[in-house]
Write a protein that holds these residues in place. Structure first.
Motif, PDB file in Angstrom:
ATOM      1  N   GLY A  54       0.833  -1.381  -0.084  1.00  0.00           N
ATOM      2  CA  GLY A  54      -0.032   0.198  -0.033  1.00  0.00           C
ATOM      3  C   GLY A  54       0.909   1.211   0.138  1.00  0.00           C
ATOM      4  O   GLY A  54       1.983   1.424   0.590  1.00  0.00           O
ATOM      5  N   LEU A  55       0.417   2.082  -0.844  1.00  0.00           N
ATOM      6  CA  LEU A  55       1.283   3.461  -1.037  1.00  0.00           C
ATOM      7  C   LEU A  55       1.202   4.139   0.449  1.00  0.00           C
ATOM      8  O   LEU A  55       0.229   4.416   1.116  1.00  0.00           O
ATOM      9  CB  LEU A  55       0.793   4.117  -2.193  1.00  0.00           C
ATOM     10  CG  LEU A  55       0.792   3.411  -3.609  1.00  0.00           C
ATOM     11  CD1 LEU A  55       0.399   4.453  -4.727  1.00  0.00           C
ATOM     12  CD2 LEU A  55       1.870   2.609  -3.697  1.00  0.00           C
ATOM     13  N   VAL A  56       2.093   4.877   0.592  1.00  0.00           N
ATOM     14  CA  VAL A  56       2.288   5.989   1.887  1.00  0.00           C
ATOM     15  C   VAL A  56       2.639   7.441   1.392  1.00  0.00           C
ATOM     16  O   VAL A  56       3.609   7.631   0.454  1.00  0.00           O
ATOM     17  CB  VAL A  56       3.469   5.599   2.702  1.00  0.00           C
ATOM     18  CG1 VAL A  56       3.495   6.593   3.997  1.00  0.00           C
ATOM     19  CG2 VAL A  56       3.161   3.947   3.132  1.00  0.00           C
ATOM     20  N   GLU A  57       1.701   8.145   1.430  1.00  0.00           N
ATOM     21  CA  GLU A  57       1.636   9.681   0.986  1.00  0.00           C
ATOM     22  C   GLU A  57       1.892  10.437   2.180  1.00  0.00           C
ATOM     23  O   GLU A  57       1.254  10.734   2.937  1.00  0.00           O
ATOM     24  CB  GLU A  57       0.187   9.984   0.426  1.00  0.00           C
ATOM     25  CG  GLU A  57      -0.013  11.306   0.219  1.00  0.00           C
ATOM     26  CD  GLU A  57       0.965  11.867  -0.728  1.00  0.00           C
ATOM     27  OE1 GLU A  57       1.897  12.686  -0.378  1.00  0.00           O
ATOM     28  OE2 GLU A  57       1.288  11.458  -2.028  1.00  0.00           O
ATOM     29  N   LEU A  58       2.984  11.423   2.262  1.00  0.00           N
ATOM     30  CA  LEU A  58       3.469  12.208   3.254  1.00  0.00           C
ATOM     31  C   LEU A  58       2.930  13.659   3.077  1.00  0.00           C
ATOM     32  O   LEU A  58       2.921  14.506   3.961  1.00  0.00           O
ATOM     33  CB  LEU A  58       5.019  12.232   3.214  1.00  0.00           C
ATOM     34  CG  LEU A  58       5.703  10.858   3.696  1.00  0.00           C
ATOM     35  CD1 LEU A  58       7.076  11.150   3.962  1.00  0.00           C
ATOM     36  CD2 LEU A  58       5.080  10.170   4.797  1.00  0.00           C
ATOM     37  N   HIS A  59       2.936  13.657   1.847  1.00  0.00           N
ATOM     38  CA  HIS A  59       2.189  15.314   1.653  1.00  0.00           C
ATOM     39  C   HIS A  59       1.257  15.382   0.494  1.00  0.00           C
ATOM     40  O   HIS A  59       1.598  15.697  -0.511  1.00  0.00           O
ATOM     41  CB  HIS A  59       3.625  16.083   1.427  1.00  0.00           C
ATOM     42  CG  HIS A  59       3.331  17.614   0.980  1.00  0.00           C
ATOM     43  ND1 HIS A  59       4.140  18.541   1.692  1.00  0.00           N
ATOM     44  CD2 HIS A  59       2.416  18.220   0.293  1.00  0.00           C
ATOM     45  CE1 HIS A  59       3.903  19.983   1.254  1.00  0.00           C
ATOM     46  NE2 HIS A  59       2.701  19.820   0.268  1.00  0.00           N
ATOM     47  N   THR A  60       0.225  15.742   1.024  1.00  0.00           N
ATOM     48  CA  THR A  60      -1.118  16.046  -0.069  1.00  0.00           C
ATOM     49  C   THR A  60      -1.768  17.058   0.433  1.00  0.00           C
ATOM     50  O   THR A  60      -2.300  17.205   1.622  1.00  0.00           O
ATOM     51  CB  THR A  60      -2.013  14.844  -0.395  1.00  0.00           C
ATOM     52  OG1 THR A  60      -2.889  15.252  -1.321  1.00  0.00           O
ATOM     53  CG2 THR A  60      -2.520  13.996   0.849  1.00  0.00           C
TER      54      THR A  60
END
Length: 381
Positions: A54-60
């Motif tokens: 699963g992808l891990v998004e730090l800044h959206t």
């Protein structure tokens, strides 16, 4: 009670290679990783598609678009969070750090007024089990705003906060070393007249002199005491990087030059760049291209920034552009690397004992198309 699932006939993208194999999931975790297909009748056939962590998004900043879908339109906060969450999970992102801005340089903006509603909505939706991705908070602290430090202190104790970044969007700083570029950017962005722009520049420079250094030191000290990850923003020179490193920052968001990125590598800071930069073939603001940093071995983490679907697409594009990185290396930049940079050791990789956060994606002429998503072995898309 042991709840078991078997996912078979997939191209498993592990931390170091891609191979056809089978996963056994048990009680929300990856229990077995094996090469080859399973012969068990209960195994789910993934038809040769890719199976990624699963992808891990730090800044959206994606949530803000749902909170304010049009200028002057404020959407109900919980439905906005759920709409944002649906878009995030459809992009294969199972852990997302929603970036909320403390300190608004926009003279016509109302970000600060929306903060309480945004944080309350994220918290309520998560506690009620309504969100499909796991949501955490990334506090973006604009250092040249008078109220930033006090608001930061009010929000940083929220248990969802795990990442903080500090930035100074005033003339002569970081991204805007040249006042002419600053003037061009903000006059267009905020539709300011020349006279209003002069007043805006004077105010921002005065605020930067008065607050930035003091606020940076206080915020970083507080974060390190709490064990939170801290990121710099828009470092442009080696001096910027050295300053960030002295403060103990470990992530560098969007360095604007190769020089700055090299400095980050020398100081052990993880370089984060925008996935849209990879997809579009360069920076929309004229800064260094993320692909150029990747070619130099200076790219560690990709972030979707303003376009969630760009995260997975950028990894496949980067792998195609750079055989030396390959798909396993590119996927690390959107899963394992951001997870570790944020202090999460239980996810981001296909390995025994880690969370079964997974994405099934089919490649259509090089474009990854998400088919299914699991979070802790529960199918959520």
């Amino acid at each position: 009670m042991h709840v078991e699932q078997i996912l078979s006939n997939a191209q498993l993208v592990t931390a170091d290679r891609v191979f056809y194999g089978t996963l056994v999931l048990r009680n929300g975790l990856i229990a077995e990783v094996a090469e080859g297909p399973s012969r068990l009748p209960q195994a789910l056939d993934l038809n040769g598609d890719y199976l990624l962590p699963g992808l891990v998004e730090l800044h959206t900043d994606n949530l803000e678009r749902h909170m304010t879908p049009r200028p002057g339109v404020d959407w109900p906060s919980v439905p906005a969070v759920l709409s944002h969450d649906a878009q995030i999970i459809a992009a294969g992102i199972t852990t997302v750090f929603d970036a909320v801005s403390i300190g608004d340089v926009n003279p016509k903006g109302n970000r600060m007024q929306k903060l309480p509603a945004m944080l309350d909505a994220i918290t309520k939706a998560a506690e009620a089990g309504l969100t499909r991705a796991e949501h955490r908070l990334h506090l973006r602290c604009e250092l040249c705003h008078p109220d930033t430090l006090s608001v930061f202190r009010d929000l940083v104790e929220n248990p969802l906060v795990q990442l903080v970044s500090v930035m100074d969007h005033s003339p002569g700083q970081r991204q805007f070393v040249l006042e002419s570029k600053y003037r061009e950017y903000y006059m267009g962005k905020y539709n300011l007249s020349s006279e209003l722009m002069d007043e805006f520049i004077t105010l921002q420079m005065a605020n930067s002199r008065q607050y930035s250094d003091r606020y940076r030191a206080a915020i970083v000290e507080h974060c390190l005491a709490l064990g939170l990850s801290v990121a710099s923003h828009d470092d442009a020179t080696r001096a910027h990087v050295e300053e960030s490193a002295r403060y103990g920052m470990t992530i560098a968001e969007f360095p604007t030059t190769v020089e700055a990125a090299r400095g980050c590598r020398d100081h052990g800071m993880q370089v984060l760049m925008g996935a849209p930069n990879i997809v579009r073939g360069g920076s929309h603001s004229g800064n260094v291209a993320a692909a150029a940093l990747a070619a130099e071995g200076l790219l560690d983490i990709l972030s979707s920034d303003y376009y969630p679907a760009s995260l997975l697409q950028s990894a496949f594009a980067l792998a195609a552009q750079n055989p030396s990185i390959g798909l396993a290396g590119a996927v690390r930049m959107i899963s394992c690397n951001p997870a570790r940079a944020a202090g999460l050791s239980d996810r981001g990789e296909i390995a025994v004992g880690l969370r079964a956060d997974l994405v099934q994606a089919r490649s259509q002429d090089g474009l990854p198309v998400v088919q299914q998503v699991w979070r802790q072995a529960k199918r959520v898309f």
